[in-house]
Design an enzyme around this catalytic site. Structure first.
Site, PDB file in Angstrom:
ATOM      1  N   ASP A  68      -8.858  -4.141  -6.869  1.00 39.65           N
ATOM      2  CA  ASP A  68      -8.070  -3.322  -5.884  1.00 39.65           C
ATOM      3  C   ASP A  68      -7.835  -1.856  -6.794  1.00 39.65           C
ATOM      4  OD1 ASP A  68      -6.521  -1.919  -4.182  1.00 39.65           O
ATOM      5  OD2 ASP A  68      -5.069  -3.459  -3.940  1.00 39.65           O
ATOM      6  N   HIS A 114      -8.003  -4.970  -1.587  1.00 45.26           N
ATOM      7  CA  HIS A 114      -6.736  -4.355  -1.047  1.00 45.26           C
ATOM      8  C   HIS A 114      -6.258  -5.138   0.185  1.00 45.26           C
ATOM      9  CE1 HIS A 114      -3.681  -1.382  -1.124  1.00 45.26           C
ATOM     10  NE2 HIS A 114      -4.094  -1.012   0.148  1.00 45.26           N
ATOM     11  N   SER A 137       0.963  -1.199  -0.041  1.00 38.30           N
ATOM     12  CA  SER A 137      -0.010   0.277  -0.229  1.00 38.30           C
ATOM     13  C   SER A 137       0.701   1.230  -0.094  1.00 38.30           C
ATOM     14  CB  SER A 137      -1.061  -0.148   1.175  1.00 38.30           C
ATOM     15  OG  SER A 137      -1.959   0.921   0.992  1.00 38.30           O
TER      16      SER A 137
END
EC number: 3.1.1.74
Length: 209
Positions: free
Chosen positions: A178, A191, A123
């Site tokens: 995602d 995610h 991320s």
């Protein structure tokens, strides 16, 4: 409202993580001995510790199990705070985080000149790697044997690669659905699925060291 939703989802990820606290606190490059392999990782937003509570310790532990006594794991922290607000900065993370990651790669090269460096991010941590690795001199880039990125927030912006770094040394995991991989900061359930890719990521890195 969107930011609140992101915070709620990310906080839930940390709370649900099965990774124990000790395994999140990996600071082995800074305080430990040199090893054959050095793994440098930048965690996701709101994850705690040095490696976070999901893919970071997952990959670290996988490497350590495969190469017992030969792996040092180092998280990008504490100046990289993994705060939510930094996702909205132009580089997708803070300059302090980028600088800290650069310094860790430099430390690995100077302290342990014979180590093989592998790296990763999840991320916001992928943005740290997208910005730090291109800033390194070529001799340190050449020491980096492989990089794995989960839920890559710079995937679209950088054309599915880390700028000025070999694509064959990079593996980007972007789950179907995602949306951060499509240039947005919209967080969906996809995610949070990347623990399923940890074993493959470990294999990818091991094949390059």
């Amino acid at each position: 409202m969107k930011l609140l939703t992101v915070l709620t989802l990310l906080t839930g990820l940390v709370a649900a993580s099965p990774i124990d606290l000790e395994k999140r606190q990996r600071n082995e490059l800074r305080v430990g001995a040199c090893e054959e392999i050095t793994f440098i990782f930048a965690r996701a937003s709101t994850e705690t510790g040095y490696l976070g509570g999901s893919t970071g310790p997952g990959v670290c532990n996988g490497l350590k199990l495969a190469r017992v006594g030969q792996v040092a794991c180092q998280g990008v922290a504490p100046r990289y705070t993994a705060d939510l607000a930094s996702n909205f900065l132009p580089q997708g993370t803070s300059q302090a985080a980028i600088d800290e990651a650069v310094e860790l790669f430099q430390l690995a090269a100077s302290k342990c000149p014979n180590t093989k460096i592998v790296a990763g991010g999840y991320s916001q941590g992928t943005a740290v790697m997208h910005n730090a690795i291109p800033a390194l001199p070529d001799n340190i880039k050449n020491m980096i044997k492989g990089v794995v990125l989960f839920g890559d927030t710079r995937n679209q912006q950088d054309g599915g690669r880390i700028p000025n770094f070999p694509t064959d040394k990079t593996k980007i995991y972007c789950a179907v659905g995602d949306l951060v991989c499509e240039g947005t900061l919209v967080i969906t359930a996809a995610h949070f699925t990347y623990m399923a890719n940890v074993a493959d990521a470990v294999s990818f890195l091991l094949a390059r060291v």
